[in-house]
Design a protein around this motif. Structure first.
Motif, PDB file in Angstrom:
ATOM      1  N   ARG A 633       0.850  -1.187   0.000  1.00 24.45           N
ATOM      2  CA  ARG A 633       0.000   0.000   0.000  1.00 24.45           C
ATOM      3  C   ARG A 633       0.883   1.232   0.000  1.00 24.45           C
ATOM      4  O   ARG A 633       1.802   1.356   0.820  1.00 24.45           O
ATOM      5  N   SER A 642      -6.465   9.001  -3.062  1.00 25.86           N
ATOM      6  CA  SER A 642      -6.808   7.724  -2.436  1.00 25.86           C
ATOM      7  C   SER A 642      -5.572   6.831  -2.379  1.00 25.86           C
ATOM      8  O   SER A 642      -4.694   6.911  -3.234  1.00 25.86           O
ATOM      9  N   ASP A 665      -6.854  -2.731  -8.097  1.00 23.02           N
ATOM     10  CA  ASP A 665      -8.020  -2.112  -7.487  1.00 23.02           C
ATOM     11  C   ASP A 665      -8.262  -2.710  -6.097  1.00 23.02           C
ATOM     12  O   ASP A 665      -8.160  -3.925  -5.898  1.00 23.02           O
ATOM     13  N   ILE A 666      -8.602  -1.855  -5.129  1.00 23.84           N
ATOM     14  CA  ILE A 666      -8.783  -2.314  -3.750  1.00 23.84           C
ATOM     15  C   ILE A 666      -9.948  -3.286  -3.649  1.00 23.84           C
ATOM     16  O   ILE A 666      -9.853  -4.347  -3.012  1.00 23.84           O
ATOM     17  N   VAL A 667     -11.071  -2.958  -4.304  1.00 25.73           N
ATOM     18  CA  VAL A 667     -12.244  -3.828  -4.243  1.00 25.73           C
ATOM     19  C   VAL A 667     -11.940  -5.183  -4.871  1.00 25.73           C
ATOM     20  O   VAL A 667     -12.301  -6.241  -4.337  1.00 25.73           O
ATOM     21  N   ALA A 668     -11.264  -5.163  -6.018  1.00 25.86           N
ATOM     22  CA  ALA A 668     -10.938  -6.416  -6.705  1.00 25.86           C
ATOM     23  C   ALA A 668     -10.012  -7.277  -5.865  1.00 25.86           C
ATOM     24  O   ALA A 668     -10.161  -8.514  -5.811  1.00 25.86           O
ATOM     25  N   ASN A 670      -9.812  -7.360  -2.591  1.00 26.19           N
ATOM     26  CA  ASN A 670     -10.575  -7.951  -1.492  1.00 26.19           C
ATOM     27  C   ASN A 670     -11.283  -9.222  -1.941  1.00 26.19           C
ATOM     28  O   ASN A 670     -11.367 -10.204  -1.197  1.00 26.19           O
ATOM     29  N   VAL A 671     -11.795  -9.205  -3.178  1.00 22.28           N
ATOM     30  CA  VAL A 671     -12.440 -10.406  -3.732  1.00 22.28           C
ATOM     31  C   VAL A 671     -11.417 -11.533  -3.865  1.00 22.28           C
ATOM     32  O   VAL A 671     -11.689 -12.691  -3.523  1.00 22.28           O
ATOM     33  N   ASN A 674     -10.370 -13.175  -0.620  1.00 25.44           N
ATOM     34  CA  ASN A 674     -11.422 -14.038  -0.086  1.00 25.44           C
ATOM     35  C   ASN A 674     -11.630 -15.297  -0.935  1.00 25.44           C
ATOM     36  O   ASN A 674     -12.617 -16.015  -0.743  1.00 25.44           O
ATOM     37  N   VAL A 681      -9.440  -9.465 -12.724  1.00 23.55           N
ATOM     38  CA  VAL A 681      -8.706  -8.318 -12.183  1.00 23.55           C
ATOM     39  C   VAL A 681      -7.812  -7.762 -13.291  1.00 23.55           C
ATOM     40  O   VAL A 681      -6.947  -8.463 -13.824  1.00 23.55           O
TER      41      VAL A 681
END
Length: 757
Positions: A633, A642, A665-668, A670-671, A674, A681
């Protein structure tokens, strides 16, 4: 027979093994043809079998029934006589026929759907229920199978004809488009002028379209039965949009498509016996070379490498694939190591072209299987034989790739001992454009306890290395660029990576360690795709052409463009790839440690804007702490921006090191963490390839800071310069990327020079 009960089919002997190959191939003595089976092939009518209880009258009667069943397509049979006295000996007497009843046909049709190959017991039971003789049932099923096969072939032929017509129509459309080329502005021929960078990009697009036309032409020629005439090179004015290629003629040299790989096709039937003979001889030579020592192999002065005694080689193997071509140099090496993978999985990786090119993505830029002559026997790759093409690379635009057309043969020599050999097919199909010949090369794999394998690798090629840049001449000529040590080191590192992927006992004490098995697999899969994408866009491959831009006193920067459309793994738009290679007077290990360390990243990463970099998560990939996948990060100094995540994989071995990264991408992510699908991505990887300069031979990849060896560093960026795929590339974008890579190079040189001082 009770309703709903399915009688199992008789076990028939077969020549087809579980993996679809013909038995008899790949025996211990080499490749042999399979023996013919005793039973007739499917789809042919079987003659009556003579048995002890068959009378002459029954034989004659059954022949009549066979004739009748052939004409009636499985729905009619001859009427059976009671004895030989009922048969009229006169040949001109009209035969008596009868049709099966509708009930008999329906019952046999229903049984056929469940069991098309009934055995003797099933035929007798079915005949008893329907009031038919077992032989009548037998011939009905034979003719029914023949009828079904004929219908299937007729349907398949119809589909092929439809596809053929479609391909012919596509060819005509391409031909018409090429023949009506005109200037998009005035409608007439354009004047010859200087080619802009954007025009050059469009010419690269033209090369890809030409390859598509060639592929369609090859398919059409296969079904039409005669070759389709290739379209001539375009020397006429530019085509209408979107084929706006400017006014300069398009040539092979302009878009850089390799002559050898473009001209190669699958071998003909006449070539296959010679290919098999060549493969068997190559296998014998490889095994001997892997097992022999002096005087064939001579140890270097420092005792770290084996060098081939060429005179002894010629005396030991006088036949081979012919003398060395004029102007070619011999590169031969042998290396042995123990890897953490069982021998069966190693053989599978080597014989599957997709797995092989993925594991060795840093060495193999592209590969394909043209023909499979044998898939092996007994459910494995013993005796497998494949005709292949491959392109081998060094991760730098300054080293031309090596194209090769060869056969790969796999054989099991003893329990737990396998060998895989490659040998060029240039003697069978000579080509004037060949610049690399593979003499018998490959590996001997021996099973060891606890899932380990001992691998002895032999690499023996003859090459024309005249196109290698002076920076890399010493590395290439020393054999460390394409030699056995590089193959073995890469294999060892990748085996450790695969072992970490399968590990279940992950320590939970360290902060940032990903312990979820699904999350680890998804993240490693994403990192693997990132590495493959990076390696595919750095070397001087024949799949694309670099355009050289002069730097400001530094080494030249080479750029190329690609369009990304409908690719979930890449952001849509125009992607600019830029790469440069240069020498550093510090060891490869020092360079690697500096570039992979997140604490020193701000010293060279201009895009981080001087923000602090923090490691959020990591996955260890091997014994060396430098082999890992990390999620970083960047905490930007500007609070309005951001935070940005960076996926990074660093890997090192004695022959090469890599630091490859991509913003994510942060959202991608996280997927992915998990356990989600990482294929969606979007990635644009950039990074570094670090190689020894070849000046020393003592553990060239891991020399200490006090050593005399230097490093060859390749810096490569992939940047999205326009989100519209149809947009034209501006020279301003090219200049921006050129400045970015030049500044990065200067920062790295300055930081490492201060370190070294």
């Amino acid at each position: 027979m009770p309703a709903g009960v399915m009688i199992p089919a008789r076990n028939m002997p077969s020549m087809i093994t579980g993996n679809g190959s013909v038995s008899g191939y790949g025996t211990s003595s080499g490749l042999t043809l399979g023996q013919q089976p005793n039973n007739m092939m499917e789809g042919q009518l079987h003659p009556l079998e003579m048995t002890q209880n068959a009378s002459e009258s029954e034989i004659a009667r059954m022949r009549d029934e066979e004739f009748d069943s052939t004409n009636k397509s499985g729905s009619e049979n001859h009427e059976l006589g009671g004895s030989g006295d009922d048969q009229d000996p006169r040949p001109n007497k009209k035969k008596r026929y009868h049709r099966h009843t509708q009930h008999q046909i329906q019952e046999m049709e229903a049984f056929f759907k469940e069991c098309p190959h009934p055995d003797d017991k099933q035929r007798k039971e079915l005949g008893r229920e329907l009031g038919l003789e077992p032989l009548q049932v037998k011939f009905w099923f034979q003719n029914k199978r023949t009828q079904m096969k004929t219908q299937h072939e007729r349907h398949e032929n119809t589909q092929l004809r439809t596809e053929n017509e479609k391909l012919r129509a596509d060819n005509m459309r391409y031909r018409e488009a090429l023949s009506t080329a005109s200037c998009p502005n005035c409608g007439g021929p354009t004047a010859v002028g200087q080619m802009s960078f954007d025009e050059h990009h469009l010419r690269l697009e033209n090369s890809r379209l030409r390859e598509e036309i060639d592929r369609i032409s090859a398919i059409a020629a296969k079904y039409v039965g005669k070759p389709v005439v290739n379209f001539p090179l375009l020397s006429s004015p530019a085509l209408p949009r979107p084929f706006d290629f400017g006014s300069q003629p398009v040539t092979e040299e302009m878009y850089g498509v390799g002559d050898l790989l473009r001209s190669i096709s699958a071998p003909s039937e006449a070539d296959k016996p010679m290919i098999i003979e060549l493969a068997v001889a190559a296998m014998e030579e490889l095994v001997k070379m892997a097992q022999m020592g002096e005087p064939l192999w001579m140890t270097s002065l420092d005792g770290t490498t084996c060098m081939l005694n060429e005179e002894e080689y010629i005396r030991t193997f006088p036949s081979g694939i012919g003398p060395k071509p004029t102007g070619f140099k011999c590169e031969a090496s042998k290396e042995t190591t123990v890897v953490i993978m069982n021998h069966i999985n190693l053989v599978e990786i080597l014989m599957d072209v997709n797995q092989w090119s993925t594991v060795f993505s840093g060495i193999v830029s592209k590969a394909s299987t043209l023909d499979v002559l044998s898939t092996g026997v007994a459910g494995n790759y013993n005796g497998a034989l494949q005709v292949m093409t491959a392109e081998f690379q060094v991760l730098s635009p300054l080293v031309p790739t090596r194209e090769s057309y060869y056969v790969r043969y796999c054989k099991q020599h003893a329990e737990g001992t396998w060998a895989v050999v490659d040998v060029s097919l240039d003697t069978i199909r000579p080509s004037p454009t060949v610049r690399c010949r593979r003499r018998p090369s490959g590996c001997l794999i021996q099973e060891m306890p606890n899932g380990y394998s001992k691998v002895t690798w032999v690499e023996h090629v003859e090459v024309d290395d005249g196109g290698v840049h002076n920076l890399y001449k010493q590395l290439v000529s020393s054999g460390h660029a394409f030699g056995a040590r590089r193959w073995v080191s890469t294999l060892d590192r990748q085996c450790e990576r695969l072992a970490s992927l399968m590990a279940s006992n992950i320590p939970t004490g360290d902060v940032g360690v990903i312990t979820s098995q699904d999350g680890r697999k998804s993240m490693l899969k994403l990192a693997e795709r990132m590495v493959i994408s990076f390696c595919g866009g750095v070397s001087a491959s024949t799949a694309h052409t670099w355009t050289t831009l002069s730097g400001t006193g530094a080494d030249d920067v080479r750029v190329m463009t690609r369009k990304s459309v409908d690719d979930p793994g890449r952001p849509p738009g125009i992607v600019l790839s830029a790469a440069t290679s240069f020498w550093l007077p510090v060891s490869p290990k020092r360079v690697f440690d500096f570039l992979r360390d997140e604490h020193s990243r701000s010293e060279w990463d201009i895009l981080s804007n001087g923000g602090a970099v923090q490691e959020m998560a990591h996955i260890a990939n091997g014994r060396d702490p430098g082999n890992c996948v990390s999620l970083l990060r960047v905490n930007s100094a500007n609070s309005s921006q951001s935070n940005m995540l960076i996926l990074q994989e660093s890997c090192t071995d004695p022959t090469a090191s890599f630091v490859i990264y991509a913003p994510v991408d942060i959202v991608a992510m996280n997927v992915v963490l998990n356990g989600g699908d990482p294929d969606y991505v979007a990635l644009l990887p950039s990074g570094f390839a670090i190689l020894p300069d070849g000046m020393t031979v003592t553990d060239v990849g891991m020399a200490d800071s006090g050593g005399s060896s230097g490093s060859l560093l390749t810096v490569a960026f992939q940047i999205l310069v326009d989100s519209v795929p149809t947009a034209k590339l501006s020279l301003g974008s090219v200049a921006t990327v050129n400045n970015l890579i030049a500044c990065t190079v200067e920062r790295i040189k300055a930081s490492l020079s201060c370190d070294n001082a």
